[in-house]
Design a protein around this motif. Structure first.
Motif, short mmCIF file in Angstrom:
data_model
loop_
_atom_site.label_atom_id
_atom_site.label_comp_id
_atom_site.label_asym_id
_atom_site.label_seq_id
_atom_site.Cartn_x
_atom_site.Cartn_y
_atom_site.Cartn_z
N VAL A 193 -8.13 4.64 -11.29
CA VAL A 193 -9.39 3.89 -11.26
C VAL A 193 -9.14 2.42 -10.96
CG1 VAL A 193 -11.38 3.18 -12.62
CG2 VAL A 193 -10.52 5.51 -12.81
N ASP A 194 -8.13 1.83 -11.61
CA ASP A 194 -7.83 0.41 -11.38
C ASP A 194 -7.36 0.17 -9.95
OD1 ASP A 194 -8.45 -0.14 -14.03
OD2 ASP A 194 -6.38 0.17 -14.71
N ILE A 195 -6.50 1.05 -9.44
CA ILE A 195 -6.03 0.88 -8.06
C ILE A 195 -7.16 1.09 -7.07
CG2 ILE A 195 -4.47 1.84 -6.33
CD1 ILE A 195 -2.51 2.49 -8.53
N PHE A 196 -8.06 2.01 -7.38
CA PHE A 196 -9.21 2.26 -6.50
C PHE A 196 -10.09 1.02 -6.39
CE2 PHE A 196 -13.59 4.26 -6.10
CZ PHE A 196 -13.49 4.42 -4.72
N GLN A 197 -10.39 0.38 -7.51
CA GLN A 197 -11.20 -0.82 -7.49
C GLN A 197 -10.47 -1.96 -6.79
OE1 GLN A 197 -13.67 -1.40 -11.31
NE2 GLN A 197 -11.94 -0.17 -12.01
N LEU A 198 -9.16 -2.07 -7.03
CA LEU A 198 -8.37 -3.12 -6.39
C LEU A 198 -8.31 -2.92 -4.88
CD1 LEU A 198 -6.61 -5.61 -7.03
CD2 LEU A 198 -4.65 -4.08 -7.11
N ALA A 199 -8.17 -1.68 -4.45
CA ALA A 199 -8.11 -1.39 -3.01
C ALA A 199 -9.43 -1.76 -2.32
CB ALA A 199 -7.80 0.08 -2.79
N MET A 200 -10.54 -1.53 -3.00
CA MET A 200 -11.83 -1.90 -2.42
C MET A 200 -11.98 -3.42 -2.34
SD MET A 200 -14.31 0.91 -4.24
CE MET A 200 -15.74 0.38 -3.31
N LEU A 201 -11.50 -4.14 -3.35
CA LEU A 201 -11.59 -5.60 -3.34
C LEU A 201 -10.66 -6.21 -2.29
CD1 LEU A 201 -11.70 -6.33 -7.19
CD2 LEU A 201 -13.59 -6.51 -5.56
N CYS A 202 -9.52 -5.57 -2.06
CA CYS A 202 -8.53 -6.09 -1.11
C CYS A 202 -8.69 -5.54 0.30
CB CYS A 202 -7.12 -5.80 -1.62
SG CYS A 202 -6.69 -6.68 -3.14
N ASP A 203 -9.79 -4.84 0.55
CA ASP A 203 -10.07 -4.31 1.88
C ASP A 203 -8.91 -3.46 2.39
OD1 ASP A 203 -11.45 -3.81 4.20
OD2 ASP A 203 -10.81 -5.66 5.20
N PRO A 263 -8.73 0.22 3.20
CA PRO A 263 -9.49 1.48 3.30
C PRO A 263 -8.65 2.73 3.11
CG PRO A 263 -9.25 0.44 5.45
CD PRO A 263 -8.78 -0.55 4.44
N ARG A 264 -7.42 2.73 3.63
CA ARG A 264 -6.59 3.92 3.48
C ARG A 264 -6.25 4.15 2.01
NH1 ARG A 264 -2.64 7.31 5.55
NH2 ARG A 264 -0.81 7.50 4.21
N LEU A 265 -5.87 3.10 1.31
CA LEU A 265 -5.52 3.23 -0.10
C LEU A 265 -6.73 3.62 -0.93
CD1 LEU A 265 -3.40 2.97 -2.30
CD2 LEU A 265 -3.94 0.53 -2.45
N SER A 266 -7.89 3.05 -0.64
CA SER A 266 -9.10 3.42 -1.38
C SER A 266 -9.49 4.87 -1.14
CB SER A 266 -10.26 2.49 -0.99
OG SER A 266 -10.55 2.61 0.39
N LEU A 267 -9.29 5.36 0.09
CA LEU A 267 -9.60 6.76 0.39
C LEU A 267 -8.66 7.69 -0.35
CD1 LEU A 267 -11.16 8.90 2.00
CD2 LEU A 267 -9.54 8.56 3.87
N ILE A 268 -7.37 7.35 -0.39
CA ILE A 268 -6.40 8.17 -1.11
C ILE A 268 -6.72 8.18 -2.60
CG2 ILE A 268 -3.96 8.27 -1.80
CD1 ILE A 268 -3.25 7.33 1.01
N CYS A 269 -7.09 7.02 -3.16
CA CYS A 269 -7.46 6.97 -4.58
C CYS A 269 -8.72 7.79 -4.85
CB CYS A 269 -7.70 5.51 -5.00
SG CYS A 269 -6.22 4.51 -5.03
N HIS A 270 -9.68 7.71 -3.94
CA HIS A 270 -10.91 8.47 -4.11
C HIS A 270 -10.64 9.97 -4.13
CE1 HIS A 270 -15.23 9.40 -2.60
NE2 HIS A 270 -15.16 9.41 -3.90
N ARG A 271 -9.82 10.44 -3.21
CA ARG A 271 -9.46 11.86 -3.19
C ARG A 271 -8.67 12.26 -4.43
NH1 ARG A 271 -7.50 12.60 3.14
NH2 ARG A 271 -9.59 12.50 4.10
N PHE A 272 -7.80 11.37 -4.88
CA PHE A 272 -7.01 11.66 -6.08
C PHE A 272 -7.91 11.79 -7.30
CE2 PHE A 272 -4.56 10.49 -9.81
CZ PHE A 272 -3.38 11.21 -9.65
N GLU A 316 0.83 -1.20 0.00
CA GLU A 316 0.00 0.00 0.00
C GLU A 316 0.87 1.25 0.00
OE1 GLU A 316 -2.79 -0.03 3.19
OE2 GLU A 316 -3.62 -1.98 2.65
N TRP A 317 1.90 1.25 0.83
CA TRP A 317 2.80 2.41 0.90
C TRP A 317 3.50 2.61 -0.44
CZ3 TRP A 317 7.99 3.23 0.18
CH2 TRP A 317 8.49 4.46 0.61
N ARG A 318 3.94 1.51 -1.06
CA ARG A 318 4.65 1.63 -2.33
C ARG A 318 3.73 2.16 -3.41
NH1 ARG A 318 7.52 3.36 -4.94
NH2 ARG A 318 9.18 2.57 -6.25
N ILE A 319 2.48 1.74 -3.42
CA ILE A 319 1.52 2.21 -4.42
C ILE A 319 1.19 3.68 -4.21
CG2 ILE A 319 -0.85 1.93 -5.27
CD1 ILE A 319 -0.56 -1.07 -4.57
#
Length: 371
Positions: free
Chosen positions: A167-177, A179-188, A153-156
């Motif tokens: 978009v791809d990382i956002f969907q992957l973060a949601m599938l992989c549970d 939350p921090r990465l999905s929130l960062i992708c959402h804001r981005f 997550e930190w590397r991504i």
């Protein structure tokens, strides 16, 4: 009888006393740095030993099959201790006879990513490879390796998140549970919506996950409304502060008789000091216009109307109208007795907002009275 003189008994030599050498002191400091009393990190030699065990496959009893007919040799004891998922899989395959190598299949990801993943289970060493970070995130989630998952997550977050991949990382973060990465992708995505919405990943998401697209658009609308509301409140607060500064300048002009507008407009005489009131220049011009305007009635002239409003506001904030030097201050006080109740409420709300904005800005609030 002393222990050393017991017949027929040869006691062992007692261990030496703890050494006070620099090496032993350094080892104690390392041990104290760990919460469990052990060394804070594995030494290089230990990591090399585990790497050799993985690379050479010494007495490996598990075959891991990957795509493209790849095979990785591993040890059931290491996999079982590192991952509860592997432990469950290996328990189910106990029916094989002793000494027979068991097989596990990990497909759908590049063989090199599987190799890096299994290597991490041995030595906890993560090869920072951008190419396999997303695959390692999936594997660490699927086989419950939280430490590797956090590293991925930190590397991504710090190198792979772009408009093309968001978009791809956002969907992957949601599938992989994650939350921090999905929130960062959402804001981005919300911050770079124009660039993200033009990518191929966004078009694919529109077809495969229309609900997710709708949620992002709703968030985008909400974010835009929130931004506009913040700007509106900031502009409103600035207007209230300007009104307060104008009323301060009015009191200053009629109390002190200010005739210097500041060093930016003209050269000051030696005995004159610069005016400390920001709105003094504009208010003084307004007062002079008000004094000589032939349409000096409310509504007859826009400048006079503004002056009437400033005087009205001053009278409502003035603490002592009987000694106030601002013109019409006492008259406005008496005129309010027969004023419409609805208009009086509007003026009170305006005064309250002006006072609140002055307090929010951090500047001290003074009663607008002439002494």
């Amino acid at each position: 009888m002393e222990p050393s003189r017991i017949p027929g008994k040869k006691l062992p030599i007692p261990p030496p006393l703890p050494s006070h050498s620099k090496h032993s002191i350094h080892q104690k400091r390392l041990a104290s740095a760990s919460p469990n009393g052990g060394c804070c990190c594995a030494s290089t030699s230990v990591n090399n030993t585990w790497d050799r065990l993985f690379d050479e496959g010494y007495r490996a009893d598990v075959l891991i099959h990957t795509d493209h007919d790849g095979i990785i040799y591993a040890h059931a004891s290491v996999l079982g201790v590192a991952s509860p998922i592997f432990k469950c899989i290996l328990k189910q395959s106990r029916s094989h006879r002793r000494g027979h190598q068991r097989s596990i299949s990990i497909r759908g990801v590049p063989p090199e990513a599987v190799r890096v993943f299994i290597r991490f289970l041995y030595s906890s060493c993560y090869e920072e490879d951008k190419e396999h970070a997303l695959h390692l995130l999936v594997l660490s989630h699927a086989y419950a390796i939280p430490m590797l998952k956090r590293l991925c997550e930190w590397r991504i977050e710090n190198g792979l998140l772009t408009a093309e991949t968001a978009v791809d990382i956002f969907q992957l973060a949601m599938l992989c549970d994650a939350p921090r990465l999905s929130l960062i992708c959402h804001r981005f995505i919300l911050k770079n919506f124009k660039a993200v919405s033009a990518t191929e990943g966004w078009k694919v998401m529109k077809d495969s996950h229309p609900v997710l697209e709708k949620e992002i658009l709703v968030s985008m609308i909400g974010e835009d409304s929130r931004r506009k509301e913040i700007m509106r409140k900031a502009a409103e607060r600035q207007m209230y502060q300007q009104l307060y500064e104008a009323m301060e300048a009015v009191v200053h002009i009629f109390r002190d008789g200010c005739r210097t507008i500041g060093p930016h407009d003209k050269m000051l005489k030696k005995e004159q000091s610069p005016c400390q009131y920001v709105a003094c220049k504009g208010v003084e011009a307004l007062v002079r216009h008000f004094a000589g305007c032939k349409k000096r009635v409310p509504g007859g002239c826009i400048h006079c109307k503004r002056m009437w409003q400033i005087l009205e506001l001053h009278s409502r904030l003035c603490a002592n109208s009987d000694v106030c030097r601002v013109p019409l201050c006492r008259n406005f006080k008496h005129r309010r007795r027969g004023e419409n109740k609805k208009d009086d409420i509007k003026w009170k709300i305006l005064v309250r907002k002006i006072v609140r904005s002055k307090n929010i800005s951090g500047a001290p609030f003074f009663s607008l009275e002439s002494r």
